[in-house]
Write a protein that holds these residues in place. Structure first.
Motif, PDB file in Angstrom:
ATOM      1  N   GLU A 126      72.447   2.754  51.769  1.00 47.79           N
ATOM      2  CA  GLU A 126      71.679   3.627  52.076  1.00 47.79           C
ATOM      3  C   GLU A 126      71.558   4.373  50.504  1.00 47.79           C
ATOM      4  O   GLU A 126      72.978   3.944  49.640  1.00 47.79           O
ATOM      5  CB  GLU A 126      72.262   4.465  52.967  1.00 47.79           C
ATOM      6  N   PHE A 127      70.675   4.958  50.556  1.00 41.80           N
ATOM      7  CA  PHE A 127      70.565   5.314  49.138  1.00 41.80           C
ATOM      8  C   PHE A 127      70.746   7.128  48.843  1.00 41.80           C
ATOM      9  O   PHE A 127      69.374   7.746  49.397  1.00 41.80           O
ATOM     10  CB  PHE A 127      69.433   4.638  48.468  1.00 41.80           C
ATOM     11  N   PRO A 128      72.312   7.161  49.186  1.00 39.44           N
ATOM     12  CA  PRO A 128      71.707   9.077  48.889  1.00 39.44           C
ATOM     13  C   PRO A 128      71.038   9.488  47.950  1.00 39.44           C
ATOM     14  O   PRO A 128      70.467   8.950  47.084  1.00 39.44           O
ATOM     15  CB  PRO A 128      72.731   8.901  48.826  1.00 39.44           C
ATOM     16  N   SER A 129      70.789  10.779  48.388  1.00 40.32           N
ATOM     17  CA  SER A 129      69.915  11.533  47.327  1.00 40.32           C
ATOM     18  C   SER A 129      70.700  13.126  46.484  1.00 40.32           C
ATOM     19  O   SER A 129      70.481  13.808  47.631  1.00 40.32           O
ATOM     20  CB  SER A 129      68.308  11.797  47.637  1.00 40.32           C
ATOM     21  N   PHE A 130      70.151  12.929  45.688  1.00 38.16           N
ATOM     22  CA  PHE A 130      70.289  15.082  45.201  1.00 38.16           C
ATOM     23  C   PHE A 130      68.965  15.561  45.279  1.00 38.16           C
ATOM     24  O   PHE A 130      68.100  14.743  44.692  1.00 38.16           O
ATOM     25  CB  PHE A 130      70.789  14.543  43.558  1.00 38.16           C
ATOM     26  N   ASP A 148      72.197  14.489  49.855  1.00 38.02           N
ATOM     27  CA  ASP A 148      71.456  14.468  51.433  1.00 38.02           C
ATOM     28  C   ASP A 148      71.078  13.216  51.501  1.00 38.02           C
ATOM     29  O   ASP A 148      70.820  12.206  50.781  1.00 38.02           O
ATOM     30  CB  ASP A 148      70.955  15.262  51.559  1.00 38.02           C
ATOM     31  N   SER A 149      72.061  12.243  52.348  1.00 43.93           N
ATOM     32  CA  SER A 149      71.120  10.639  52.614  1.00 43.93           C
ATOM     33  C   SER A 149      71.699  11.178  54.747  1.00 43.93           C
ATOM     34  O   SER A 149      72.337  12.441  55.639  1.00 43.93           O
ATOM     35  CB  SER A 149      72.437  10.322  52.496  1.00 43.93           C
ATOM     36  N   PRO A 150      71.530  10.341  55.736  1.00 43.15           N
ATOM     37  CA  PRO A 150      71.171   9.357  57.047  1.00 43.15           C
ATOM     38  C   PRO A 150      72.790   9.961  57.012  1.00 43.15           C
ATOM     39  O   PRO A 150      73.686  10.426  58.436  1.00 43.15           O
ATOM     40  CB  PRO A 150      70.555   8.494  57.361  1.00 43.15           C
ATOM     41  N   SER A 151      74.042  10.248  56.835  1.00 39.79           N
ATOM     42  CA  SER A 151      75.314   9.592  56.672  1.00 39.79           C
ATOM     43  C   SER A 151      76.005  10.326  56.517  1.00 39.79           C
ATOM     44  O   SER A 151      77.379  10.673  56.395  1.00 39.79           O
ATOM     45  CB  SER A 151      75.528   8.228  56.285  1.00 39.79           C
ATOM     46  N   THR A 152      75.802  10.891  54.980  1.00 35.98           N
ATOM     47  CA  THR A 152      76.443  12.012  54.416  1.00 35.98           C
ATOM     48  C   THR A 152      76.104  13.274  53.820  1.00 35.98           C
ATOM     49  O   THR A 152      74.080  12.978  53.634  1.00 35.98           O
ATOM     50  CB  THR A 152      77.830  11.684  53.635  1.00 35.98           C
ATOM     51  N   THR A 153      76.363  14.424  53.317  1.00 44.37           N
ATOM     52  CA  THR A 153      75.948  14.701  52.237  1.00 44.37           C
ATOM     53  C   THR A 153      77.128  15.291  51.636  1.00 44.37           C
ATOM     54  O   THR A 153      78.432  14.569  51.502  1.00 44.37           O
ATOM     55  CB  THR A 153      75.805  16.903  53.099  1.00 44.37           C
ATOM     56  N   GLY A 154      76.502  15.867  50.081  1.00 45.50           N
ATOM     57  CA  GLY A 154      77.725  15.873  49.796  1.00 45.50           C
ATOM     58  C   GLY A 154      77.740  17.151  48.502  1.00 45.50           C
ATOM     59  O   GLY A 154      76.515  17.783  48.068  1.00 45.50           O
ATOM     60  N   ALA A 155      78.285  17.649  47.916  1.00 42.82           N
ATOM     61  CA  ALA A 155      78.412  18.819  46.633  1.00 42.82           C
ATOM     62  C   ALA A 155      78.923  18.315  45.805  1.00 42.82           C
ATOM     63  O   ALA A 155      79.913  18.146  45.396  1.00 42.82           O
ATOM     64  CB  ALA A 155      79.162  19.867  47.095  1.00 42.82           C
ATOM     65  N   PHE A 156      77.984  17.933  44.266  1.00 42.25           N
ATOM     66  CA  PHE A 156      78.311  17.769  43.305  1.00 42.25           C
ATOM     67  C   PHE A 156      78.854  18.931  42.233  1.00 42.25           C
ATOM     68  O   PHE A 156      77.359  19.270  41.494  1.00 42.25           O
ATOM     69  CB  PHE A 156      77.689  16.775  42.933  1.00 42.25           C
TER      70      PHE A 156
END
Length: 545
Positions: free
Chosen positions: A210-214, A236-244
């Protein structure tokens, strides 16, 4: 994310008691087109927003591009000809800003709009930066900008330029595609890439990568007369979200990035890679026949360097295998690791097109406690220099489960060499060739009685050259299988190095990878960092000279 979906998401966030994303109301303001309305932004809000998203189903935000921007119509060389007008760069209207940002156009495979926001550093108020054909020059690619009017296509990413290099429009940092980003050092040449997060790269059980995207960036207006700025990103991605949070300092000698990341999994993740790096290794000193090429060496990086939590320095030269090779090096609270390009001698590449002699190294320094886990190295076979076949990242020991919060802080150094190095002798180069012969053997002498492979490792630095020439230096070497022989150490005063040599002889027809571990020792004390290498022996019928 299209306008209608974003408005729906904003209303949903308001119902949850969270501040919504800014509404869209276009207005020209300064060098770029921004919203007239604004909303307050800070990192706490972004973390809350990412966590809230993780409890909802993933919604793809890729868009259908106008025909002129599709991969069928727009080739890579043409895409590069779409240029952002420097006069419209973010912060171009601030005479005290030494940093300016330009935005990549959507097109080809870059069909996921990335939303950009400018944030006032004093008030924290954010305004969205809108796409407009007026921001770009299409004259060299033959696209009629009128066909793109009326569509808020968003952007594909951004690039950073720095005073006084605005005249040549040379960028020094770029974020483009998924969560990929790169930077240069004083040699002004891009090389390997970093990513925000890697998911299921070469994972067991066939889990798809999976390639999460900003998907969103917020840029804080920089302080006057500084090369440093802060950017925030939503992942954001199908498996996770994130804040950077990225604290980016574009220095003259190097680019330094402080990173704070908060990860909110939506589902269990088989292999989550923290601080991932992606590079290319085609051929080098230890694999001269990896490709029939006129160039002596071709690689963006030549080794994985690890400074382990217990203080041990380990050098793992890279390898271009015939099949996928995966290695995990367990550790606890590593002090640093990176993919390095240590050879910057032009004559060792003889390439004035790609300039591999100028490629930067990338060093990762954890600034928080990472706990137990492993540094992962994945090497893929390649016959071309345009394919990244090397991946390295940190994998936490604990399984990744939905509903939890994971946080990692670290600093990235894009520089010719890392900011730290071992006090002992370090690995300079690795060589391989025919074994079971005396050094100086020439054709016509008695042929070797059986097949063996010779390995030679040059060590430099530390106080190794201060030792007496007759010092008793040992080669401490082990192999995962097979027999070892012909261990010796040679002193090379001309290049200020010691060369450790050993032969490996197969004891079976097994062709799986062999792992070697070696260091130099004097009077029961190590003289060098640890050399760790993996090599795949040939098939039995190919074991001849």
């Amino acid at each position: 994310m299209e306008r209608r979906s974003l408005l729906k998401a904003s209303m949903a966030l308001a119902a949850l008691g969270l501040p919504p994303l800014p509404a869209f109301a276009a207005k020209n303001e300064g060098a770029t087109s921004t919203d007239a309305s604004s909303s307050h932004f800070d990192f706490k809000w972004l973390r809350q927003h990412a966590k809230s998203m993780s409890g909802q189903a993933f919604k793809p935000t890729t868009e259908t591009l106008p025909e002129s921007l599709t991969l069928e119509k727009l080739r890579p060389l043409d895409y590069q000809k779409i240029t952002y007008k420097p006069s419209h760069a973010l912060w171009a209207d601030d005479p005290k800003a030494d940093i300016r940002l330009q935005f990549f156009h959507v097109g080809m495979q870059f069909n996921q709009p990335v939303r950009m926001y400018s944030v006032d550093r004093d008030t924290g108020q954010s305004h969205e930066i809108h796409f407009s054909p007026e921001l770009y020059d299409y004259s060299k690619v033959g696209i009629d900008p009128k066909t793109l009017e009326g569509n808020d296509l968003g952007f594909a990413g951004f690039r950073v330029t720095k005073k006084p290099r605005w005249a040549d429009n040379q960028d020094i940092v770029s974020f483009l595609g998924a969560s990929y980003f790169r930077a240069i050092d004083k040699n002004n040449q891009y090389g390997l890439s970093a990513r925000g997060l890697a998911i299921n790269t070469a994972a067991d059980g066939g889990a798809p990568e999976e390639f999460p995207s900003f998907t969103h960036f917020w840029f804080i207006h920089p302080e006057p007369n500084t090369t440093r700025f802060v950017a925030y990103a939503l992942l954001d991605s199908p498996s996770t979200t994130g804040a950077f949070r990225f604290d980016i300092d574009c220095q003259d000698e190097q680019v330094v990035m402080g990173v704070q990341s908060y990860i909110y999994p939506r589902k269990p993740i088989a292999r989550m890679g923290i601080a991932p790096m992606t590079s290319m290794y085609l051929t080098g000193t230890s694999q001269k026949k990896a490709r029939d090429t006129i160039h002596p060496q071709i690689h963006d990086s030549d080794r994985l360097s690890m400074w382990r939590g217990n203080g041990e320095w380990v050098c793992r030269p890279l390898y271009n295998p015939k099949t996928v090779q995966y290695n995990a090096y367990p550790d606890e609270n590593p002090r640093g690791f990176g993919l390095l390009q240590t050879d910057h001698d032009f004559e060792n590449y003889m390439d004035n097109q790609a300039w591999y002699s100028r490629r930067p190294s990338l060093w990762i320094e954890p600034t928080s406690q990472w706990g137990k886990g492993a540094i992962n190295l994945i090497e893929l076979p390649t016959v071309g220099e345009t394919v990244d076949n090397i991946v390295a990242f940190w994998v936490p020991e604990e399984k990744v489960q939905p509903g939890e919060t994971m946080s990692f802080s670290y600093t990235l150094y894009w520089s010719p060499l890392p900011p730290v190095s071992p006090s002992l002798a370090h690995v300079d180069k690795t060589w391989t060739g025919m074994g079971n012969v005396l050094e100086g053997w020439i054709p016509g002498d008695k042929s070797p009685e059986h097949y063996a492979r010779r390995f030679a490792v040059d060590f430099k630095g530390g106080n190794i050259m201060d030792l007496p020439k007759d010092a008793d230096i040992e080669v401490v070497v082990s192999a995962s299988r097979g027999a070892l022989s012909h261990q010796q150490v040679l002193r090379f005063d001309d290049v200020k190095a010691y060369r450790a040599i050993f032969d490996w002889t197969p004891e079976s027809e097994d062709t799986s990878a062999v792992t070697f571990r070696m260091y130099l020792r004097h009077k029961d004390k190590p003289l060098s960092e640890t050399w760790l290498y993996q090599w795949v022996p040939p098939k039995p019928e190919e074991r001849f000279y």
